[in-house]
Scaffold this motif. Structure first.
Motif, PDB file in Angstrom:
ATOM      1  N   GLY A  19       0.531  16.515   1.237  1.00 55.29           N
ATOM      2  CA  GLY A  19       0.373  16.559   2.802  1.00 55.29           C
ATOM      3  C   GLY A  19      -0.865  17.440   3.192  1.00 55.29           C
ATOM      4  N   MET A  20      -1.112  18.403   2.234  1.00 47.87           N
ATOM      5  CA  MET A  20      -2.390  19.248   2.738  1.00 47.87           C
ATOM      6  C   MET A  20      -3.603  18.650   2.379  1.00 47.87           C
ATOM      7  SD  MET A  20      -1.356  22.112   3.824  1.00 47.87           S
ATOM      8  CE  MET A  20       0.161  22.998   4.034  1.00 47.87           C
ATOM      9  N   TYR A  21      -3.749  17.848   1.456  1.00 45.04           N
ATOM     10  CA  TYR A  21      -5.150  17.430   1.129  1.00 45.04           C
ATOM     11  C   TYR A  21      -5.104  15.928   1.380  1.00 45.04           C
ATOM     12  CZ  TYR A  21      -5.981  21.671  -1.571  1.00 45.04           C
ATOM     13  OH  TYR A  21      -6.002  22.988  -1.991  1.00 45.04           O
ATOM     14  N   GLY A  22      -4.464  15.213   1.944  1.00 41.37           N
ATOM     15  CA  GLY A  22      -4.306  13.842   2.273  1.00 41.37           C
ATOM     16  C   GLY A  22      -5.077  13.497   3.620  1.00 41.37           C
ATOM     17  N   LYS A  23      -5.494  14.624   4.584  1.00 38.42           N
ATOM     18  CA  LYS A  23      -5.754  14.316   5.996  1.00 38.42           C
ATOM     19  C   LYS A  23      -7.015  13.885   6.178  1.00 38.42           C
ATOM     20  CE  LYS A  23      -6.261  16.738  10.434  1.00 38.42           C
ATOM     21  NZ  LYS A  23      -6.069  18.442  11.071  1.00 38.42           N
ATOM     22  N   VAL A  24      -7.197  12.485   7.102  1.00 41.49           N
ATOM     23  CA  VAL A  24      -8.220  11.874   7.316  1.00 41.49           C
ATOM     24  C   VAL A  24      -8.635  12.417   8.681  1.00 41.49           C
ATOM     25  CG1 VAL A  24      -9.262   9.356   7.400  1.00 41.49           C
ATOM     26  CG2 VAL A  24      -7.483   9.935   6.073  1.00 41.49           C
ATOM     27  N   GLY A  25     -10.166  12.357   8.885  1.00 36.90           N
ATOM     28  CA  GLY A  25     -10.775  12.627  10.140  1.00 36.90           C
ATOM     29  C   GLY A  25     -11.988  12.171  10.271  1.00 36.90           C
ATOM     30  N   THR A  26     -12.521  12.517  11.494  1.00 35.37           N
ATOM     31  CA  THR A  26     -13.827  11.786  11.801  1.00 35.37           C
ATOM     32  C   THR A  26     -15.026  12.604  10.896  1.00 35.37           C
ATOM     33  OG1 THR A  26     -14.203  13.374  13.715  1.00 35.37           O
ATOM     34  CG2 THR A  26     -13.138  10.988  13.993  1.00 35.37           C
ATOM     35  N   ASP A  27     -16.179  12.071  11.176  1.00 30.21           N
ATOM     36  CA  ASP A  27     -17.304  13.021  10.207  1.00 30.21           C
ATOM     37  C   ASP A  27     -17.459  14.350  10.990  1.00 30.21           C
ATOM     38  OD1 ASP A  27     -17.773  11.117   8.376  1.00 30.21           O
ATOM     39  OD2 ASP A  27     -19.272   9.995   9.656  1.00 30.21           O
ATOM     40  N   GLU A  28     -17.442  14.398  12.280  1.00 32.28           N
ATOM     41  CA  GLU A  28     -17.309  15.791  13.249  1.00 32.28           C
ATOM     42  C   GLU A  28     -16.412  16.571  12.555  1.00 32.28           C
ATOM     43  OE1 GLU A  28     -16.987  13.081  15.536  1.00 32.28           O
ATOM     44  OE2 GLU A  28     -19.277  12.456  15.328  1.00 32.28           O
ATOM     45  N   GLU A  29     -14.985  16.382  12.387  1.00 29.92           N
ATOM     46  CA  GLU A  29     -13.960  17.062  12.149  1.00 29.92           C
ATOM     47  C   GLU A  29     -14.289  17.604  10.519  1.00 29.92           C
ATOM     48  OE1 GLU A  29     -10.085  15.730  14.295  1.00 29.92           O
ATOM     49  OE2 GLU A  29     -10.818  14.535  12.549  1.00 29.92           O
ATOM     50  N   ARG A  30     -14.741  16.803   9.755  1.00 25.54           N
ATOM     51  CA  ARG A  30     -15.356  17.245   8.295  1.00 25.54           C
ATOM     52  C   ARG A  30     -16.216  18.157   8.307  1.00 25.54           C
ATOM     53  NH1 ARG A  30     -19.091  16.073   5.330  1.00 25.54           N
ATOM     54  NH2 ARG A  30     -19.823  14.084   6.547  1.00 25.54           N
ATOM     55  N   GLU A  31     -17.395  17.949   9.269  1.00 29.84           N
ATOM     56  CA  GLU A  31     -18.448  18.782   9.285  1.00 29.84           C
ATOM     57  C   GLU A  31     -18.052  20.259   9.633  1.00 29.84           C
ATOM     58  OE1 GLU A  31     -21.760  17.009  11.226  1.00 29.84           O
ATOM     59  OE2 GLU A  31     -21.931  15.430  10.130  1.00 29.84           O
ATOM     60  N   SER A  32     -17.129  20.395  10.912  1.00 33.24           N
ATOM     61  CA  SER A  32     -16.617  21.545  11.317  1.00 33.24           C
ATOM     62  C   SER A  32     -15.837  22.201  10.183  1.00 33.24           C
ATOM     63  CB  SER A  32     -15.968  21.282  12.590  1.00 33.24           C
ATOM     64  OG  SER A  32     -14.816  20.745  12.486  1.00 33.24           O
ATOM     65  N   TRP A  33     -15.034  21.503   9.470  1.00 34.19           N
ATOM     66  CA  TRP A  33     -14.386  21.969   8.442  1.00 34.19           C
ATOM     67  C   TRP A  33     -14.941  22.885   7.476  1.00 34.19           C
ATOM     68  CZ3 TRP A  33     -13.702  20.958   3.229  1.00 34.19           C
ATOM     69  CH2 TRP A  33     -12.652  21.455   2.502  1.00 34.19           C
ATOM     70  N   GLU A  34     -16.238  21.884   6.850  1.00 31.93           N
ATOM     71  CA  GLU A  34     -17.153  22.366   5.715  1.00 31.93           C
ATOM     72  C   GLU A  34     -17.692  23.730   6.358  1.00 31.93           C
ATOM     73  OE1 GLU A  34     -19.464  19.356   4.709  1.00 31.93           O
ATOM     74  OE2 GLU A  34     -17.965  18.335   3.442  1.00 31.93           O
ATOM     75  N   LYS A  35     -18.047  23.787   7.591  1.00 29.27           N
ATOM     76  CA  LYS A  35     -18.777  24.891   8.144  1.00 29.27           C
ATOM     77  C   LYS A  35     -17.909  26.125   7.994  1.00 29.27           C
ATOM     78  CE  LYS A  35     -22.242  22.280  11.052  1.00 29.27           C
ATOM     79  NZ  LYS A  35     -22.688  22.109  12.443  1.00 29.27           N
ATOM     80  N   ALA A  36     -16.780  25.812   8.582  1.00 29.08           N
ATOM     81  CA  ALA A  36     -15.755  26.827   8.620  1.00 29.08           C
ATOM     82  C   ALA A  36     -15.378  27.503   7.359  1.00 29.08           C
ATOM     83  CB  ALA A  36     -14.571  26.428   9.343  1.00 29.08           C
TER      84      ALA A  36
END
Length: 151
Positions: free
Chosen positions: A130-147
């Motif tokens: 459940g923790m590693y299966g989340k799918v999102g938009t590219d913006e969400e991925r980029e914000s997660w990587e920046k954080a």
């Protein structure tokens, strides 16, 4: 959750692991149901399958929980993430309660120590899926990587 990775490269593997966990629950519940047929619903007999204590009630619980996980895995769209996490928490609570009441009359699911260990491992596997299966938009991925890089 801000610390949950989005679009993890191994998310198909984690989704498959979640599905296999649900499949194990359904298979264990079905064979446990067959094994404990004729016993009381919450009987405390010596019925075991794969070295794990079970009864009719726990077999039905396993079938329902596994079916919910499998349905979530088939649907996907982050519903599997939500279902895997909540089912992991539910299974963890059931296993801890089973451990607390293992030698009392309150052990309604006829759990053994082996069953508690398997349930705890299964809940942690579902939580990981459940923790590693989340799918999102590219913006969400980029914000997660920046954080992630800031921390």
């Amino acid at each position: 959750m801000a610390h949950t990775p989005v679009n993890h490269p191994a998310r198909p593997i984690y989704r498959a692991i979640g599905g296999l966990s649900g499949l194990y629950l359904v298979a264990f519940g079905a064979i446990g149901f067959i094994t404990s047929t004729g016993d009381p619903l919450f009987g405390r007999g010596d019925t075991q399958f794969l070295g794990q204590g079970t009864n009719l009630g726990f077999s039905l619980f396993s079938i329902v929980a596994g079916a919910i996980v499998l349905v979530g895995t088939v649907i996907g769209r982050n519903l599997d993430v939500l279902i895997n996490q909540w089912m992991a928490y539910l299974i963890m609570v059931v296993s801890l309660a089973g451990l607390a009441f293992i030698r009392t009359e309150a052990n309604i699911f006829n759990l053994s120590v082996a069953t508690v260990v398997v349930l705890m491992v299964l809940s942690l596997v579902l939580l990981m899926a459940g923790m590693y299966g989340k799918v999102g938009t590219d913006e969400e991925r980029e914000s997660w990587e920046k954080a992630r890089l800031v921390l």
